[in-house]
Scaffold this motif. Structure first.
Motif, PDB file in Angstrom:
ATOM      1  N   SER A  90       0.782  -1.150  -0.044  1.00 20.20           N
ATOM      2  CA  SER A  90      -0.017  -0.076  -0.003  1.00 20.20           C
ATOM      3  C   SER A  90       0.865   1.140   0.022  1.00 20.20           C
ATOM      4  N   GLU A  91       1.860   1.341   0.758  1.00 25.29           N
ATOM      5  CA  GLU A  91       2.839   2.378   0.830  1.00 25.29           C
ATOM      6  C   GLU A  91       3.700   2.433  -0.717  1.00 25.29           C
ATOM      7  N   ALA A  92       3.867   1.511  -1.372  1.00 20.58           N
ATOM      8  CA  ALA A  92       4.531   1.464  -2.685  1.00 20.58           C
ATOM      9  C   ALA A  92       3.602   2.169  -3.351  1.00 20.58           C
ATOM     10  N   ASP A  93       2.258   1.861  -3.643  1.00 21.47           N
ATOM     11  CA  ASP A  93       1.330   2.419  -4.323  1.00 21.47           C
ATOM     12  C   ASP A  93       1.105   3.659  -4.073  1.00 21.47           C
ATOM     13  N   GLU A  94       1.150   4.226  -2.882  1.00 17.65           N
ATOM     14  CA  GLU A  94       1.003   5.647  -2.605  1.00 17.65           C
ATOM     15  C   GLU A  94       2.198   6.347  -3.113  1.00 17.65           C
ATOM     16  N   TYR A  95       3.266   5.891  -2.874  1.00 20.83           N
ATOM     17  CA  TYR A  95       4.678   6.652  -3.461  1.00 20.83           C
ATOM     18  C   TYR A  95       4.457   6.532  -4.964  1.00 20.83           C
ATOM     19  N   ARG A  96       3.973   5.664  -5.616  1.00 26.50           N
ATOM     20  CA  ARG A  96       3.940   5.492  -6.815  1.00 26.50           C
ATOM     21  C   ARG A  96       3.230   6.470  -7.569  1.00 26.50           C
ATOM     22  N   ASP A  97       2.037   6.791  -6.860  1.00 25.83           N
ATOM     23  CA  ASP A  97       1.029   7.804  -7.383  1.00 25.83           C
ATOM     24  C   ASP A  97       1.848   9.378  -7.092  1.00 25.83           C
ATOM     25  N   GLU A  98       2.446   9.275  -6.023  1.00 22.56           N
ATOM     26  CA  GLU A  98       3.172  10.643  -5.707  1.00 22.56           C
ATOM     27  C   GLU A  98       4.226  10.690  -6.903  1.00 22.56           C
ATOM     28  N   LEU A  99       4.912   9.728  -7.112  1.00 25.89           N
ATOM     29  CA  LEU A  99       5.845   9.989  -8.199  1.00 25.89           C
ATOM     30  C   LEU A  99       5.075  10.266  -9.514  1.00 25.89           C
ATOM     31  N   ALA A 100       4.025   9.697 -10.053  1.00 25.30           N
ATOM     32  CA  ALA A 100       3.569  10.026 -11.308  1.00 25.30           C
ATOM     33  C   ALA A 100       2.998  11.638 -11.239  1.00 25.30           C
ATOM     34  N   GLU A 101       2.401  12.127 -10.011  1.00 29.53           N
ATOM     35  CA  GLU A 101       2.244  13.389  -9.865  1.00 29.53           C
ATOM     36  C   GLU A 101       3.401  14.408 -10.091  1.00 29.53           C
ATOM     37  N   GLN A 102       4.518  14.171  -9.481  1.00 29.09           N
ATOM     38  CA  GLN A 102       5.515  14.805  -9.805  1.00 29.09           C
ATOM     39  C   GLN A 102       6.142  14.849 -11.186  1.00 29.09           C
ATOM     40  N   LYS A 103       6.097  13.643 -11.786  1.00 30.69           N
ATOM     41  CA  LYS A 103       6.376  13.527 -13.257  1.00 30.69           C
ATOM     42  C   LYS A 103       5.839  14.646 -14.056  1.00 30.69           C
ATOM     43  N   ALA A 104       4.432  14.437 -13.874  1.00 35.60           N
ATOM     44  CA  ALA A 104       3.743  15.281 -14.425  1.00 35.60           C
ATOM     45  C   ALA A 104       4.046  16.793 -14.386  1.00 35.60           C
ATOM     46  N   LYS A 105       4.178  17.168 -13.202  1.00 34.82           N
ATOM     47  CA  LYS A 105       4.758  18.442 -13.227  1.00 34.82           C
ATOM     48  C   LYS A 105       6.089  18.801 -13.826  1.00 34.82           C
ATOM     49  N   ALA A 106       6.874  17.719 -13.710  1.00 31.54           N
ATOM     50  CA  ALA A 106       8.222  17.931 -14.321  1.00 31.54           C
ATOM     51  C   ALA A 106       8.268  17.972 -15.938  1.00 31.54           C
ATOM     52  N   ASP A 107       7.296  17.343 -16.190  1.00 35.10           N
ATOM     53  CA  ASP A 107       7.143  17.318 -17.890  1.00 35.10           C
ATOM     54  C   ASP A 107       6.590  18.548 -18.326  1.00 35.10           C
ATOM     55  N   LYS A 108       5.731  19.285 -17.550  1.00 36.14           N
ATOM     56  CA  LYS A 108       5.246  20.483 -17.898  1.00 36.14           C
ATOM     57  C   LYS A 108       6.208  21.369 -17.861  1.00 36.14           C
ATOM     58  N   MET A 109       6.988  21.428 -16.694  1.00 33.52           N
ATOM     59  CA  MET A 109       8.080  22.373 -16.644  1.00 33.52           C
ATOM     60  C   MET A 109       8.993  22.218 -17.787  1.00 33.52           C
ATOM     61  N   VAL A 110       9.345  21.044 -18.049  1.00 27.62           N
ATOM     62  CA  VAL A 110      10.435  20.830 -19.050  1.00 27.62           C
ATOM     63  C   VAL A 110       9.874  21.333 -20.516  1.00 27.62           C
ATOM     64  N   LYS A 111       8.654  21.362 -20.897  1.00 25.76           N
ATOM     65  CA  LYS A 111       8.144  21.677 -21.987  1.00 25.76           C
ATOM     66  C   LYS A 111       8.338  23.332 -21.930  1.00 25.76           C
ATOM     67  N   ALA A 112       7.864  23.874 -20.988  1.00 21.66           N
ATOM     68  CA  ALA A 112       8.264  25.463 -20.849  1.00 21.66           C
ATOM     69  C   ALA A 112       9.658  25.927 -21.047  1.00 21.66           C
ATOM     70  N   GLN A 113      10.330  25.116 -20.331  1.00 20.16           N
ATOM     71  CA  GLN A 113      11.922  25.377 -20.724  1.00 20.16           C
ATOM     72  C   GLN A 113      12.325  25.032 -22.191  1.00 20.16           C
ATOM     73  N   ILE A 114      11.974  24.177 -22.557  1.00 15.97           N
ATOM     74  CA  ILE A 114      12.456  23.828 -24.037  1.00 15.97           C
ATOM     75  C   ILE A 114      11.823  24.735 -24.922  1.00 15.97           C
ATOM     76  N   LYS A 115      10.622  25.270 -24.571  1.00 12.56           N
ATOM     77  CA  LYS A 115       9.978  26.241 -25.589  1.00 12.56           C
ATOM     78  C   LYS A 115      10.656  27.759 -25.725  1.00 12.56           C
ATOM     79  N   LEU A 116      11.189  28.163 -24.295  1.00 15.08           N
ATOM     80  CA  LEU A 116      11.818  29.411 -24.254  1.00 15.08           C
ATOM     81  C   LEU A 116      13.340  29.264 -24.851  1.00 15.08           C
TER      82      LEU A 116
END
Length: 333
Positions: free
Chosen positions: A166-192
């Motif tokens: 259950s703990e691993a699943d919780e951290y996996r969800d947290e990982l997915a959330e942080q990855k989505a944020k990082a992906d969005k940030m990377v797109k903004a950086q690359i565009k600039l």
């Protein structure tokens, strides 16, 4: 009222009609440009990129931390699940043993067994038989106790394994959330970066450059490894061999030097609590941390560092003065 650049009109014109007339006579704008903001100047774009890079440092660090927590939780679950499987096999074996003993006792028959013992003519046979019964009872009691304890342990192991999963699943969800944020940030950086003409894709197969500095021992090996990565792209969450983020690069470099560093910058800074050195007393191989612990680089010597900077850039050697980040301290592995 006359509109500049238009012939005078006399008489009353309805407001709506007047506005429609003005709209028709004004030059048409391309779709989407009516409210378009002017493009930022190079200075403004660079300032925005610097802010994005600072934000990305923190987001990537959270992503890496979530990844490490997930890996540890997953490893714990796998370990506990392995123990659970072994314990299940042990309980199954004890169960078979108990069943066999019960079947044996049933076949012998408790009463029949006693009758056969007491009707024996030789007293020594009777005593020997009684001893055998007592021994069988003791073995059965021992097996029952072992089975009971093993079953309790099995339940505990199962509960711990479930909690770990259950703990691993919780951290996996947290990982997915942080990855989505990082992906969005990377797109903004690359565009600039592309707008500034400063985007560098890097070469995952870059041969790097040769370290020729004065470092020796473990520090020299770490620097040789880091220099061999020069030209490879920055990749958030990257641990090589084709792309690196800042902490991933230094972890691998010092691994080559025989020192085991934790994965994230936060963990590396914490790990080095007793190894802190002054920024005025840097030596080749020292880890240099930025304020906020979002970035880490390695001191080369001669006022230079080697590091994996940020999205759209490559592993490179630069002057420490051009680092562009406020520093919080240094650690000597």
């Amino acid at each position: 009222m006359a509109v500049a650049g238009m012939p005078k009109c006399y008489g009353r014109v309805p407001v709506a009609a007047g506005l429609a007339l003005v709209a028709l006579l004004l030059p048409a704008l391309p779709a989407g440009d009516a409210l378009a903001e002017p493009k930022p100047t190079i200075a403004e774009a660079k300032k925005k990129l610097e802010k994005l890079n600072d934000q990305a440092d923190k987001i990537v660090e959270k992503y890496n931390q979530a990844g490490e927590k997930w890996k540890k939780a997953r490893t714990r679950y796998r370990t506990l699940n392995g123990a659970l499987e072994k314990q299940s096999a042990k309980v199954a074996g004890l169960r078979r043993e108990l069943v066999a003993m019960a079947v044996s006792g049933y076949q012998a028959g408790t009463v029949t067994g006693w009758e056969s013992l007491i009707t024996r003519p030789d007293p020594s046979d009777l005593l020997s038989g009684l001893a055998a019964v007592d021994q069988m009872s003791a073995l059965r009691a021992q097996s029952l106790n072992a089975f009971d304890e093993a079953t309790k342990t099995l339940r505990t192991d199962r509960d711990e394994a479930k909690a770990a999963l259950s703990e691993a699943d919780e951290y996996r969800d947290e990982l997915a959330e942080q990855k989505a944020k990082a992906d969005k940030m990377v797109k903004a950086q690359i565009k600039l970066l592309r707008e500034l003409g400063a985007y560098r894709a890097g070469n995952p197969n870059s041969p790097g450059i040769t370290y020729t500095g004065s470092a020796s021992g473990s520090a020299r090996k770490a620097l040789q490894f880091a220099f061999a990565q020069v030209g490879k792209p920055y990749q958030y969450g990257g641990t090589g061999p084709g792309g690196w983020d800042c902490s991933g690069l230094l972890q691998a470099a010092w691994r080559a030097g025989g020192v085991s560093l934790p994965r994230t910058t936060w963990e590396q800074w914490s790990w080095g609590a007793s190894r802190r050195v002054s920024l005025d007393d840097l030596q080749p191989g020292d880890l240099i941390f930025s304020e906020g612990l979002g970035h880490v680089s390695m001191y080369v010597g001669g006022g230079q560092i080697v590091h994996a900077p940020q999205t759209g850039d490559v592993v490179k050697v630069v002057d420490l003065s051009a680092y562009g980040r406020r520093l919080v301290g240094a650690v000597r592995p």
